[in-house]
Design an enzyme around this catalytic site. Structure first.
Site, PDB file in Angstrom:
ATOM      1  N   TYR A 108     -14.161 -36.066  -6.011  1.00 16.76           N
ATOM      2  CA  TYR A 108     -13.375 -35.470  -7.092  1.00 16.76           C
ATOM      3  C   TYR A 108     -13.576 -37.297  -7.866  1.00 16.76           C
ATOM      4  O   TYR A 108     -14.029 -38.227  -7.662  1.00 16.76           O
ATOM      5  CB  TYR A 108     -12.178 -35.796  -7.125  1.00 16.76           C
ATOM      6  CG  TYR A 108     -11.366 -35.085  -6.528  1.00 16.76           C
ATOM      7  CD1 TYR A 108     -10.717 -33.669  -7.615  1.00 16.76           C
ATOM      8  CD2 TYR A 108     -10.942 -34.192  -5.812  1.00 16.76           C
ATOM      9  CE1 TYR A 108     -10.167 -32.234  -7.063  1.00 16.76           C
ATOM     10  CE2 TYR A 108      -9.887 -32.840  -5.166  1.00 16.76           C
ATOM     11  CZ  TYR A 108     -10.101 -31.653  -6.008  1.00 16.76           C
ATOM     12  OH  TYR A 108      -9.715 -30.465  -5.761  1.00 16.76           O
ATOM     13  N   TYR A 147     -13.790 -30.515   0.613  1.00 19.09           N
ATOM     14  CA  TYR A 147     -14.123 -31.298   1.670  1.00 19.09           C
ATOM     15  C   TYR A 147     -12.251 -31.997   2.440  1.00 19.09           C
ATOM     16  O   TYR A 147     -11.844 -30.919   2.516  1.00 19.09           O
ATOM     17  CB  TYR A 147     -13.474 -32.738   0.914  1.00 19.09           C
ATOM     18  CG  TYR A 147     -12.530 -32.207  -0.616  1.00 19.09           C
ATOM     19  CD1 TYR A 147     -10.652 -32.582  -0.106  1.00 19.09           C
ATOM     20  CD2 TYR A 147     -12.306 -31.408  -2.067  1.00 19.09           C
ATOM     21  CE1 TYR A 147      -9.494 -32.494  -1.418  1.00 19.09           C
ATOM     22  CE2 TYR A 147     -10.687 -30.665  -2.464  1.00 19.09           C
ATOM     23  CZ  TYR A 147     -10.021 -32.047  -1.815  1.00 19.09           C
ATOM     24  OH  TYR A 147      -8.503 -31.078  -2.866  1.00 19.09           O
ATOM     25  N   ARG A 157     -10.283 -28.993   2.860  1.00 19.58           N
ATOM     26  CA  ARG A 157      -9.689 -27.631   1.518  1.00 19.58           C
ATOM     27  C   ARG A 157     -10.963 -26.912   1.558  1.00 19.58           C
ATOM     28  O   ARG A 157     -12.136 -26.723   1.347  1.00 19.58           O
ATOM     29  CB  ARG A 157      -9.870 -28.659   0.518  1.00 19.58           C
ATOM     30  CG  ARG A 157      -8.313 -29.302   0.345  1.00 19.58           C
ATOM     31  CD  ARG A 157      -7.432 -28.413   1.284  1.00 19.58           C
ATOM     32  NE  ARG A 157      -6.608 -27.464   0.564  1.00 19.58           N
ATOM     33  CZ  ARG A 157      -6.831 -27.006  -0.653  1.00 19.58           C
ATOM     34  NH1 ARG A 157      -6.249 -27.794  -1.637  1.00 19.58           N
ATOM     35  NH2 ARG A 157      -6.015 -25.755  -1.212  1.00 19.58           N
ATOM     36  N   HIS A 160     -12.169 -24.811  -4.306  1.00 16.16           N
ATOM     37  CA  HIS A 160     -11.301 -24.347  -5.280  1.00 16.16           C
ATOM     38  C   HIS A 160     -10.823 -25.806  -6.585  1.00 16.16           C
ATOM     39  O   HIS A 160     -11.498 -26.016  -5.978  1.00 16.16           O
ATOM     40  CB  HIS A 160      -9.439 -25.191  -4.253  1.00 16.16           C
ATOM     41  CG  HIS A 160      -9.649 -26.641  -4.091  1.00 16.16           C
ATOM     42  ND1 HIS A 160      -9.932 -26.561  -3.662  1.00 16.16           N
ATOM     43  CD2 HIS A 160      -8.530 -26.820  -4.451  1.00 16.16           C
ATOM     44  CE1 HIS A 160      -9.586 -28.173  -3.556  1.00 16.16           C
ATOM     45  NE2 HIS A 160      -9.307 -27.977  -4.522  1.00 16.16           N
ATOM     46  N   HIS A 162      -8.705 -26.377  -9.356  1.00 17.60           N
ATOM     47  CA  HIS A 162      -6.714 -26.552  -9.470  1.00 17.60           C
ATOM     48  C   HIS A 162      -6.843 -25.702 -10.726  1.00 17.60           C
ATOM     49  O   HIS A 162      -6.775 -26.147 -12.043  1.00 17.60           O
ATOM     50  CB  HIS A 162      -6.628 -27.483  -9.725  1.00 17.60           C
ATOM     51  CG  HIS A 162      -5.903 -28.567  -8.336  1.00 17.60           C
ATOM     52  ND1 HIS A 162      -5.669 -28.137  -7.558  1.00 17.60           N
ATOM     53  CD2 HIS A 162      -7.457 -28.993  -7.393  1.00 17.60           C
ATOM     54  CE1 HIS A 162      -6.086 -28.868  -6.559  1.00 17.60           C
ATOM     55  NE2 HIS A 162      -6.989 -29.480  -6.346  1.00 17.60           N
TER      56      HIS A 162
END
Lengths: 242, 206
Positions: A108, A147, A157, A160, A162
């Protein structure tokens, strides 16, 4: 014209409960008392409105909205598209859909993310758009990578995105996550598994959509979003009357 | 066999996660991407009424402030009118009634500037005391939490408020009352939110 009534009760057995111990952070961040259920008033059936002046058409293209001129983000080029509907199957037009995600390596662009996978200099990882008059929306982006995260020591995870959706009232306000068909990490994820019902988990998995794929350019996934439905005013819309 | 009810199911909620700022407040995540970040100005320059600041922290079950929360706020203007086509009345140009704030990464403090809302008519002709609706999302919160901030200088209206009076446990109502003070000439309401444990804030299923 009479106004429509209140929104259907939220099915709290379909949503995850507040405390889900295998998702560890929820343990200290979950209320212990029951929520107080309200009959809706104007405070709940209204909500903010957004228009085209609030956002830029480029905001929905995450491949380019943070890229240097002539550059683009690295990764699998995908379109995520679908409709925002209510529980009655009616489209929710002109509603704001916001998205954020990691880059193709699972990193991120956030000062708190210290994962060793590198930042992509041409990828920000956020987008937003308004649904059209039919409730339709789309984003272009790169498929995010999985990640690791500090839950159990080897938790990862699934890929995905959000998503944040407003609807027409504050009672429809929703944040969720979109997963991708076929990802073997979905079944192992403690956050996915906060949702008790297997069919409800399936509602968060976007389907590969070859019909919307652009040949030799971009793969597509379809992700429909359902917000709470609303009563018609029949005999008992008692919001203001008696 | 009976006929099938053809309702769709609401999309299930998931936590906003630790990096909610990237999508919803990218400036705070450390990068500028949008010309216009949404939710920074709640009342606008033309709003009538008393200018106030509302601030606090969100505290977890261990007593620690949470430093990765995002809150959204929703309120009526000083006449008790929402900026929404279904609510009768007009709001001032530029008044949205909606705001988005995040907690400080180091201290967990959050705050927003707005005007004090007026009373809004509730159900069955019962007037609601002035209040601001709050929605709280963060890592570890699976479904966004709804609550309301009322004002401690509205004791009479609060005592008659139909929502506060739904809360059977009178002592718990106090968790929804923001405390007024003055600082450097500015009116400040303190509203700390406790997710769990002693004096846990009341959360609503709306």
């Amino acid at each position: 014209m009479t106004k429509p009534g209140e929104f259907y009760q939220r099915d709290r057995n379909w949503h995850p409960p507040a405390v889900t111990p295998t998702y560890k952070t929820s343990v200290a961040r979950s209320p212990q008392y029951s929520m107080i259920s309200l009959e809706q008033s104007a405070s709940e059936i209204t909500g903010p409105k957004f228009g085209h002046s609030d956002i830029d058409p480029m905001d929905r293209d995450m491949i380019h909205n943070y890229a240097a001129s002539g550059e683009s983000a690295i990764g699998e080029r995908i379109i995520v598209h679908g409709r925002v509907l209510d529980e009655n199957g009616r489209p929710v037009p002109n509603t704001l859909v916001e998205a954020w995600q990691a880059n193709a390596g699972g990193r991120y662009r956030h000062k708190k993310d210290t994962y060793l996978a590198p930042i992509d200099p041409n990828f920000g990882g956020c987008g937003r758009t308004l649904t059209d008059e039919n409730g339709y929306y789309f984003f272009r982006t790169v498929k995010p990578g999985a990640y690791p995260w500090r839950n159990w020591v080897n938790d990862w995870r699934p890929a995905h995105i959000h998503l944040s959706i407003f609807g027409t009232s504050f009672s429809q306000r929703l944040i969720t996550q979109c997963y991708f068909e076929g990802d073997p990490l979905i079944a192992k994820c403690p956050i996915v598994n906060t949702i008790p019902d297997q069919a409800a988990r399936g509602q968060l998995i976007a389907a590969l959509d070859m019909n919307a794929t652009i040949p030799l350019d971009t793969i597509a996934y379809k992700f429909d979003i359902v917000l709470r439905g609303r009563r018609s005013t029949l005999f008992e819309n008692r919001m203001e009357g008696n | 066999m009976v006929q099938k009810l053809e309702y769709l199911k609401e999309t299930p909620s998931q936590t906003a996660g630790p990096y909610v700022h990237i999508g919803l407040a990218p400036g705070a995540a450390g990068f500028d991407i949008y010309k216009n970040e949404l939710g920074r100005d709640i009342a606008g320059p033309n709003a009538k009424g008393e200018r106030i600041r509302v601030e606090g922290v969100v505290i977890d079950g261990t007593g620690s402030p949470i430093k990765d929360v995002m809150l959204e706020t929703w309120q009526a203007n000083s006449d008790g009118v929402y900026a929404h086509p279904e609510h009768d009345g007009e709001v001032e140009a530029g008044f949205s009634g909606w705001g988005r704030v995040i907690t400080d990464f180091d201290t967990g403090e959050w705050g927003f500037d707005t005007v004090k809302p007026g009373a809004v008519m509730g159900r069955n002709g019962q007037r609601m005391a002035p209040h601001i609706t709050l929605w709280i999302v963060a890592r570890g919160i699976n479904v966004g939490l709804n609550t309301r901030a009322y004002f401690d200088d509205e004791a009479e209206a609060n005592a008659a408020d139909p929502v506060l009076n739904v809360i059977e446990w009178e002592r718990r109502r106090a968790t929804l009352i923001a405390k007024r003070s003055e600082r450097d000439g500015q009116i400040v309401y303190r509203f700390d939110i406790k997710l769990q444990g002693e004096d846990e804030t009341v959360f609503f299923d709306i």
